[in-house]
Design an enzyme around this catalytic site. Structure first.
Site: not given
Ligand SMILES: Cc1cc2nc3c(=O)[nH]c(=O)nc-3n(C[C@H](O)[C@H](O)[C@H](O)COP(=O)(O)OP(=O)(O)OC[C@H]3O[C@@H](n4cnc5c(N)ncnc54)[C@H](O)[C@@H]3O)c2cc1C
Ligand code: SF4
Ligand code: SF4
Ligand code: FES
Lengths: 247, 586
Positions: B117, B231, B233, B243, B246, B288, B356, B391
């Site tokens: 990730f 955030q 994304h 979405l 990731e 991100r 996000h 995050r």
């Protein structure tokens, strides 16, 4: 961007003021890439703010937006307006459930049935967390994986002829979930669940018409789960008969 | 008004609320739990999480590495005591879920699998195909059904907290099917009400993510923390903002601009990695914030592709092959086909950055406590400062579990110490106030403002002023606009006067909550004259640890803009350093 013209006939019902449900018609100029949910949202935001319905994720995963679209139980967020282009489309609450208001149905019955099939891992002895995971091979996982995909949208209940006739029938999604746990290599609760499933309103009410699986937007195939459940239920019944009934 | 007396009231039945409820019920069968949610638990937006949940489990990994990735990923605005506790507890919680039946994807030998990730140095993200949040939520919900002491109040809309004698003693909520108000009196209250991404126009968040609980706490005197950290994304589908996890990049998907060029190498995340061989913490596996910022720069350079839904670049997974995509990313394939008409097996998918996740939220500490006694908060509504300024993907699902359990323990301890009777008269007075507020909203006539109208003005203003890149001027403009919208909110009129499932009313309440929080986002961002993580200022491009290695606290001031204060960051062992996502980073 081209447009798709839709005539939405939406069922309206407010128990505080309407004697009977009735239809109200809305003309909506939809963008080509819209889903039916976007068209309904457009009505709510721009035309008639009194319309009530459930939705949240807009990606076919929260299970909120099941409704009858042109007579078929569907997720509004997954039904493309293109497929209904230049037509009159009827939007009604999910069949076989009492109407709470407009497109919102009462779901208490399903919530109660879900609980009844004990949809959780049952073990005689819990393994301590410190000892790590239960090993489960990809093949073990495959045995039940498909039946974990249910989003509880209730489209299958709206499609099920037996549920329409016998409201006590536990029904496709709840039974498929019982099977999901029975088929999980970590579970030892088959005998306990059997008590519920083998009742008359359990798995035996299903006449295997398959319409639930056709309606399911997540390809869960509850009908096949029920078919497998009938086999395990028969075997379990026989085992109990000869005094060997346990898993 | 109905009165319900309980021991622990939990607002929200997503991952955080369910984990908290189960933890209370399992070890305290004598305590009553009221689990209050505006949607049935399984509709909570945790269901939308795709990629997975991080926790150290494999022999090549270590708690220290997870700690370092999280602290650096958060640009040192994380509280390190919180991070340390989190990485320690994470594996236990994920194993607990495994024991409860979560269908984690497996390795051939039967152990749980992990995937790479963004921003993580080692593969440590547990996953259940690309429906991880869905499976976590359903596993928790189904497990909760075996706990007899959890009493659910599904489709109950919380309106305000009840405060008396300096502590939180309950919550007022409306039964949605009847319009009846309920006063829940509790010895402790835990807010688990999720994020507020719906403040923005283009978001991966479901319609229910309107920050209600955060706003309730804010009005009750708890400051919000770090709300300016929003955030984006990098890979949202055009038109809908759905979405694409990731995990797409973890499995080897790459980002290309209009010329097919893998542009991330121009933004300090190179060198380019070979196709099909993703390297951790490099290129597409950068964090991100960096990836979304790179998009913005490409857009300035004219390297993006104009579309009717805004400029886009491409997420290319065509080299992964159908079999791999179907096994690891089945949902991604389905979503792309249904909502964008593109099959990722055959073609690159057009994408753009999308709002996000809210790093900020209700000010809480390592114990999930807020500064108001008796009030706890967990999950996306809270800001325990695990995520800092950015995050790392897959930390938040684990956060729900780790801090859900911790909140349960502390809320129980608190509840057990409460011997004094509830302050009935004061609580009643407050509940009546909430009732009056709702009544006025429904009955008022003659207003000219529409909910949808104000909502879209708010969203547009936030995107323009408080988007990926910010400046004094744009932020000031947004602050003014939001303040004005708050005034105009008084001019909305509801056309739906029914008591039964009145979504007009719920949307109005949600809008009011979002407007209050939007102000904390914009004012916090205006006051923070530096760039850190997801908060990037074109007029203050550098991080400024001297002045701003601090949490922003925003306190409610009624109709005025919030008061902004600062709060120290907890630093234990990692001093602020450089965030290095270029190939060789250690
Ligand atoms: C599309 C998407 C993908 C993601 N993927 C990942 C991932 O792969 N890994 C990861 O770690 N994180 C991921 N995240 C982030 C993570 O999923 C969320 O942060 C997390 O699920 C939030 O959980 P929660 O329990 O705090 O809130 P939610 O699940 O949003 O639940 C909030 C609850 O509060 C209730 N509620 C809210 N307001 C009220 C009110 N007024 N009255 C009563 N009840 C109320 C709601 O009914 C709901 O039950 C993703 C997020 C999104 C949007
Ligand atoms: S197969 Fe059984 S459960 Fe499915 S629709 Fe037919 S009768 Fe109903
Ligand atoms: S089985 Fe399919 S149709 Fe039935 S509730 Fe589950 S997802 Fe919906
Ligand atoms: S809105 Fe969630 S399934 Fe349709």
């Amino acid at each position: 961007m081209s447009e798709v013209q839709l005539e939405l006939e939406i069922l309206r019902y407010d128990p505080e003021k309407d004697q009977e449900p009735h239809f109200k018609t809305y003309q909506v100029a939809c963008r080509e890439e819209w889903m039916i949910l976007d068209a309904v949202n457009h009505v709510k935001d721009e035309v008639d703010t009194t319309l009530s319905y459930r939705w949240s994720c807009h990606m076919a995963v929260c299970g909120s937006c099941g409704m009858m679209i042109d007579g078929q139980p569907k997720l509004a967020c997954k039904a493309a307006v293109k497929d209904y282009a230049d037509k009159k489309v009827r939007i009604e609450p999910l069949a076989n459930f009492p109407i709470e208001r407009d497109l919102v149905v009462v779901q208490d019955d399903f919530m109660e049935k879900l609980k009844r099939v004990k949809p959780y891992i049952i073990r005689k002895e819990e393994k301590p967390i410190e000892e790590g995971e239960y090993k489960q091979s990809p093949a073990d996982l495959k045995r039940f994986k498909q039946f974990t995909l249910c989003i509880n949208c209730l489209c299958c209940y709206a499609a099920c002829p037996e549920y329409a006739l016998t409201p006590e029938f536990v029904g496709p999604a709840a039974l498929a979930l019982a099977h999901r746990y029975n088929a999980d290599s970590r579970d030892q609760g088959l005998a306990e669940r059997h008590k519920e499933i083998s009742k008359p309103e359990g798995v035996w009410d299903c006449s295997f018409t398959d319409t639930c699986s056709i309606a399911c937007p997540k390809h869960v195939d509850p009908a096949s789960a029920l078919q497998q459940l009938k086999i395990t239920t028969t075997v379990q019944w026989y085992k109990e008969l000869i005094g060997m009934g346990d898993k | 008004m109905e009165l319900i007396k309980t021991d622990i009231a939990i607002v929200g039945a997503g991952g955080a609320g369910l984990r908290t409820a189960i933890a209370v019920a399992e070890s305290n069968p004598d305590l009553k739990v009221a689990l209050i949610s505006k949607v049935y638990p399984m509709r909570s937006h945790t269901c939308a999480a795709e990629g997975g949940a991080a926790g150290v489990i494999k022999p090549d990994d270590s708690l220290e590495l997870h700690f370092n990735d999280t602290v650096g990923g958060g640009d040192w605005l994380t509280d390190q005591d919180v991070v340390e506790y989190f990485v320690n507890e994470a594996p236990k919680e994920l194993l607990q879920l495994e024991h409860w039946g979560c269908p984690w994807s497996r390795e051939p030998n039967g152990s749980v699998g992990v995937r790479p990730f963004g921003g993580m140095k080692i593969k440590r993200t547990w996953f259940a195909a690309d429906k991880s949040g869905f499976h976590i939520l359903h596993t928790l919900f189904q497990t909760s059904l075996k706990c007899p002491t959890i009493e659910r109040f599904d489709e109950f809309f919380s309106i305000d907290l009840l405060m008396a004698d300096g502590r939180c003693q309950g919550v007022v909520a409306m039964e949605m099917k009847s319009g009846r108000l309920f006063q829940f009196q509790a010895k402790a209250v835990v807010l688990c009400s999720g994020g507020a991404g719906r403040m923005f126009p283009f978001s991966t968040n479901g319609a229910i993510k309107t920050g209600d609980g955060t706003a309730m706490a804010y009005r009750a005197g708890v400051p919000t923390k770090d709300m300016e950290f929003v955030q984006y994304h990098p890979t949202g589908l055009l038109a809908t903002g759905i979405l694409l996890t990731e995990g797409c990049r973890g499995e080897g998907g790459v980002l290309r601009n209009k010329d097919g060029y893998r542009y991330l190498q121009d933004y300090g995340m190179g060198p380019e990695t070979p196709l099909g061989e993703p390297v951790l913490k490099t290129m597409e596996l950068g964090p991100r914030d960096r990836l979304s910022q790179a998009f913005w720069h490409e857009q300035q350079k004219g390297n993006t592709i104009p579309t009717p839904w805004g400029d886009s670049t491409h997420l290319d997974m065509t080299h992964l092959g159908e079999k791999h995509i179907d096994e690891r990313l089945p949902l991604v394939r389905e979503l792309s086909i249904i909502y964008a008409g593109v099959d990722p097996v055959k073609e690159p998918v057009p994408i753009r950055p999308v709002v996000h996740y809210m790093m900020g939220g209700i000010h809480t500490n390592i114990d999930a406590e807020t500064p108001v006694s008796g009030l706890f908060a967990v999950g996306e509504c809270a800001c325990a400062s695990l995520n800092g300024a950015n995050r790392l993907g897959s930390n938040s699902l684990t956060e729900l579990l780790v801090f859900g359990k911790r909140a349960a323990k502390n809320a129980v301890e608190f509840a057990r110490k409460q011997n004094s009777e509830a302050n009935e008269s004061e609580l009643k007075e407050q509940a009546d106030k909430a009732q009056a507020k709702v009544r006025e909203l429904v009955q008022k006539s003659g207003g000219t403002e529409s909910i949808a109208g104000l909502r879209s003005e708010m969203a547009k203003s936030l995107e323009e002023g408080a988007g990926i890149y910010r400046t004094e001027e744009t932020l000031q403009q947004t602050c003014n606009t939001i303040a004005d919208l708050r005034k105009r909110y008084a001019g909305i009129e509801l056309h739906d006067k029914s008591n039964v499932f009145n979504t007009d009313l719920f949307q109005a309440l949600e809008l009011g909550n979002m407007l209050e929080l939007a102000q904390t986002v914009a004012e916090g961002a205006l006051a923070r004259k530096e760039s850190r993580g997801s908060h990037q200022r074109l007029d203050y491009e550098a991080r400024d640890d001297e002045q701003y290695l601090k949490h922003t606290l925003a306190s409610y001031q009624g109709e005025e803009a919030p008061r902004i204060d600062y709060h120290d960051v907890v630093i234990t062992k990692s001093q602020p350093g450089v965030r290095d996502y270029s190939g060789g980073a250690k």
